[in-house]
Design an enzyme around this catalytic site. Sequence first.
Site, PDB file in Angstrom:
ATOM      1  N   GLU A 290       4.250   5.206  -0.077  1.00 13.95           N
ATOM      2  CA  GLU A 290       3.648   4.901  -1.376  1.00 13.95           C
ATOM      3  C   GLU A 290       2.705   6.002  -1.848  1.00 13.95           C
ATOM      4  O   GLU A 290       2.568   6.244  -3.049  1.00 13.95           O
ATOM      5  CB  GLU A 290       2.897   3.565  -1.317  1.00 13.95           C
ATOM      6  CG  GLU A 290       3.795   2.363  -1.069  1.00 13.95           C
ATOM      7  CD  GLU A 290       4.303   2.261   0.362  1.00 13.95           C
ATOM      8  OE1 GLU A 290       3.760   2.947   1.252  1.00 13.95           O
ATOM      9  OE2 GLU A 290       5.258   1.501   0.603  1.00 13.95           O
TER      10      GLU A 290
ATOM     11  N   HIS B  43       1.938  -9.285   1.687  1.00 14.35           N
ATOM     12  CA  HIS B  43       2.800  -9.099   0.517  1.00 14.35           C
ATOM     13  C   HIS B  43       2.263  -9.823  -0.712  1.00 14.35           C
ATOM     14  O   HIS B  43       2.789  -9.661  -1.802  1.00 14.35           O
ATOM     15  CB  HIS B  43       4.214  -9.609   0.801  1.00 14.35           C
ATOM     16  CG  HIS B  43       4.998  -8.708   1.705  1.00 14.35           C
ATOM     17  ND1 HIS B  43       4.722  -8.569   3.034  1.00 14.35           N
ATOM     18  CD2 HIS B  43       6.035  -7.877   1.452  1.00 14.35           C
ATOM     19  CE1 HIS B  43       5.563  -7.712   3.579  1.00 14.35           C
ATOM     20  NE2 HIS B  43       6.369  -7.258   2.635  1.00 14.35           N
TER      21      HIS B  43
END
Lengths: 320, 319
Positions: free
Chosen positions: B54, B123
């Site tokens: 990321e 998440h």
Amino acid sequence: MTPKPPAKNPQQLLEQMLLIRAYEEAIVNGSAAGRMPGTCTSVGQEAAAVGVVNALAPEDLILTNHRSAGHLLARGADPGRLLAEVMGRRDGYCKGKSGSLHISAKELGVVLTSTIVGAELSMAPGVALAQSMLGRPGIVVCFFGDGAACEGSFHESLNLAALWNLPILYVCENNHWQAFVHRREAMSREHVADWAASYGIPARTVDGNDVFAVLEAAQAAAAQVRESQRPYLLETLTYRTRGHLEPDDQGYVDKAELAAWLARDPIATGRDRLIADGQLSPAQAATMADKVASHIAVAQAFAEASPFPAADELTRDVYA
Amino acid sequence: MPTLTIYDAVGAALTEEMRRDHSVIAFGEGIATKRHELVDEFGALRIRNTPLAEGIIAGTAVGAAAMGLRPVVDLLFAPFLCYAMDELVNSAGKLRYLSGGQFTFPLVTLAMTGAGWGVGAQHNHNVEAWFVHSPGLKVVMPSTPADTKALLKTAIRDDNPVLFFLDIGLLYQPGEVPAGEHLLALGQAAIVREGRDVTLVSYGKTVHHCQQAAEQLAGQGIAAEVIDLRSLKPLDEATILGSVKKTGRLVVVHEANRLCGVGAEIAALVAEQAFADLKAPIVRLGGPDAPAAASYPLEQASVPSAEAIADAARRLCST
Ligand SMILES: Cc1ncc(C[n+]2csc(CCOP(=O)(O)OP(=O)(O)O)c2C)c(N)n1
């Protein structure tokens, strides 16, 4: 103002190194006298900057870090505007909002200077992606230290640049120091160039204190990036002969190691070589030093005369 | 009107903007796989899969944006933004200012957030307030497919970095989306239901909970006004203040935990600028200061329900 074209002769390389040294000494003295903030100087590393930047074409782009004076000056930055930036003045390249640490000068192709160690590496693939997708000719040169090479962003950057065929010349200025940590304490390998192989990226380590050797290696590297549109890693082995951030008494530095590198000062060795080769007379060398000194004096006067930004600048340029 | 889900609305916005502007590109961990129709139309250079990294995804977007592309990056689940925090906060948000305005950073970061899939705290984490608190960024979190499409199109055209949060729980719920070009300015809240007795301010999935609460309250003679903020930064202060000046009562509702959440800012705004109009104390409803649980009932219990919202509004209206 446009980027400086590459030096036409070896004397110009020497003059650029002298200018960088004089510029940084002006800051060191100014900061010791309390007139300027402390900075991260690149004293001892001038050959690495001058050799690489002079291998570039005007359309090439540069990303750099907190130790950027050499890259900017070799690219043709006005030392007066640089000093004004360091002093937080209105006429600085970034209107006084960067200070010494993140100076960028878009007009010179010096983009995205980051002082977050390793962030210049994270942004380089995007800059190169824009160059290739928008069909621009310039390659991207990303300067970073051996400390940054130990960040994850280095490895992520090389992996992506290799995967996506990005025209990036990675230049690791391995100056042996990562702030107050010696590189041998922090790196699993002796050379950053070793790591490039695992990404299939060609690499070379060069004597970073020999400006002529750096220039030659950088010219070959840049040509390869231009030709292949693929990344390349050049490691310049050099030494940070002053402290991390001025003032710094360097009490933690091994004296013998420092002395050995001081004996290989890139400016003195470059000048001696030109004199020995008959390309420069001692008198010409002295004239060159005088010229550089007066250039810096003018720059300093300009920076000191530049006003501080008005308070309403505080919230300008946050958003486009 | 065509019916789309939020997931489809994202695809439609991307398609339209990529057709309109060749500098728009998109990349992320699987975007080319999941939206292969975009690859078919725009080619593998403009829609790319990336490594699972990321930081470099976001950093690459920052560099590309600075040099003339308009990247949209899909960072999947909001907690993964932690890996991209430096690039988004320290680079995208700051380098325009630090460079004295030399660069612009037109990039959009997509991330899914919130309860609904029982995926647990790594998440599911509503982190939008982190980015509201960071200068140089804009933050959007829509609650309907129509707003998603319109706001994403605007975000792609914006010259600033925009964090665009997609509420997981709403992702596949269909909704009507106007045909043709439809844009919405960032920083414009919607009054989704008018009322005179109490103002319910929210964003994301709890907007729908507020609407259900307003329905219940209407049966009891209380007219609640429901505001969907849609964008958290810039924040539509005028619509919030205007409504509270009319109703005199405020319940702020969000799924993110209450502590230092966006609701705290809204409560402070109203306390500072509309205190004299308040007929009752401000109430904030939010999630607990705890990581999200994976167990479905626990996950659901962390989100302010329509009942809890209606209760709070009733209490305010009885004082
Ligand atoms: C992410 C991050 N960590 C730590 C620092 C503090 N810091 C500034 S410069 C520096 C040393 C960097 O070493 P290197 O990359 O080798 O570059 P050099 O200073 O030697 O040129 C450190 C640790 C920082 N600026 N950013």
